[in-house]
Design a protein around this motif. Structure first.
Motif, short mmCIF file in Angstrom:
data_model
loop_
_atom_site.label_atom_id
_atom_site.label_comp_id
_atom_site.label_asym_id
_atom_site.label_seq_id
_atom_site.Cartn_x
_atom_site.Cartn_y
_atom_site.Cartn_z
N ILE A 1 -26.90 -48.42 -27.41
CA ILE A 1 -25.56 -48.58 -27.12
C ILE A 1 -24.86 -48.10 -28.39
O ILE A 1 -23.83 -47.32 -28.23
CB ILE A 1 -25.31 -50.13 -26.78
N GLN A 2 -25.40 -48.69 -29.61
CA GLN A 2 -24.56 -48.31 -30.87
C GLN A 2 -24.57 -46.82 -31.13
O GLN A 2 -23.81 -46.29 -31.53
CB GLN A 2 -25.34 -49.47 -32.03
N LEU A 3 -25.79 -46.28 -31.06
CA LEU A 3 -26.02 -44.88 -31.31
C LEU A 3 -25.13 -44.13 -30.55
O LEU A 3 -24.51 -43.13 -30.71
CB LEU A 3 -27.42 -44.40 -30.99
N LEU A 4 -24.82 -44.44 -29.12
CA LEU A 4 -24.14 -43.76 -28.10
C LEU A 4 -22.52 -43.89 -28.62
O LEU A 4 -21.71 -42.88 -28.43
CB LEU A 4 -24.14 -44.27 -26.77
N ILE A 5 -21.99 -44.75 -29.37
CA ILE A 5 -20.98 -45.22 -29.48
C ILE A 5 -20.72 -44.28 -30.72
O ILE A 5 -19.84 -43.57 -31.01
CB ILE A 5 -20.64 -46.61 -29.94
N ASP A 6 -21.63 -44.40 -31.79
CA ASP A 6 -21.59 -43.47 -32.83
C ASP A 6 -21.33 -41.81 -32.49
O ASP A 6 -20.65 -41.02 -33.12
CB ASP A 6 -22.68 -43.56 -34.00
N ALA A 7 -21.95 -41.55 -31.22
CA ALA A 7 -22.15 -40.27 -31.09
C ALA A 7 -20.95 -40.04 -30.21
O ALA A 7 -20.69 -38.81 -29.61
CB ALA A 7 -23.31 -39.76 -30.21
N LYS A 8 -20.16 -40.83 -30.00
CA LYS A 8 -18.78 -40.91 -29.14
C LYS A 8 -19.08 -40.39 -27.65
O LYS A 8 -18.37 -39.79 -26.96
CB LYS A 8 -17.85 -39.70 -29.80
N LEU A 9 -20.08 -40.89 -27.40
CA LEU A 9 -20.50 -40.73 -25.89
C LEU A 9 -20.21 -41.95 -25.02
O LEU A 9 -20.35 -42.08 -23.74
CB LEU A 9 -22.11 -40.50 -25.79
N LEU A 10 -19.90 -43.08 -25.88
CA LEU A 10 -19.77 -44.48 -25.02
C LEU A 10 -18.46 -45.09 -26.02
O LEU A 10 -18.44 -44.96 -26.93
CB LEU A 10 -20.72 -45.18 -25.28
#
Ligand code: ZN
Length: 159
Positions: free
Chosen positions: A68-77
């Motif tokens: 989840i944190q990775l997806l937030i960082d990748a601006k996908l979440l």
């Protein structure tokens, strides 16, 4: 509704993000991404966990939080800024949205209002250039109001 095309694009963007940051492209991470884009509403971690189980993909809570944190960082979440619980939503096709947030149970519902949208889009923001916005409207959902009213009328009956 998220289209299969969106999921494919999101996967491509995630792959780019992982490569650029020298992170491993694990099947778990991609499975979580797919699940996130399958749930067509704001969701909490438990909901995501159930979605993974339905897809017969076993992952630990730690992996879910980490991804989840990775997806937030990748601006996908995106993470919704709510006080009672953390809710997330797929960000790729997320543009302008209005949310009705219940302060009792924490449920979030989407609402469309063209007039509100037009007014915000036409607001003067100086040199600031808006790309999109989220609007949170707080209150009590119908279910919570119904439950409260019923409690109240039960009390009155007992008197
Ligand atoms: Zn409620």
């Amino acid at each position: 509704m998220p289209q299969p095309k969106d999921i494919e694009t999101a996967k491509q963007l995630f792959a780019d993000y992982l490569s650029n940051n020298k992170l491993r492209k694990t099947p778990e991470r991609y499975a979580i991404l797919s699940a996130v884009y399958t749930i067509n509403a704001p969701f909490d971690v438990e909901r995501l966990y159930l979605e993974m189980e339905q897809q017969h993909f076993r992952v630990s809570h730690a992996t879910i939080y980490n991804t989840i944190q990775l997806l937030i960082d990748a601006k996908l979440l995106v993470k919704h800024l709510l006080k009672n619980k953390d809710l997330y939503e797929a960000a790729f096709h997320l543009k302008t949205k209005h949310y009705l947030v219940c302060t009792e149970c924490g449920s979030v519902r989407e609402m469309t209002d063209k007039l509100v949208q037009t007014n915000i889009e036409n607001s003067k923001m100086g040199r600031f250039q808006m790309s999109h916005y989220s609007l949170y409207i707080y209150g009590e959902c119908s279910r919570c109001r119904y439950a409260k009213n019923r409690k109240r009328s039960n009390k009155n009956k007992q008197k």
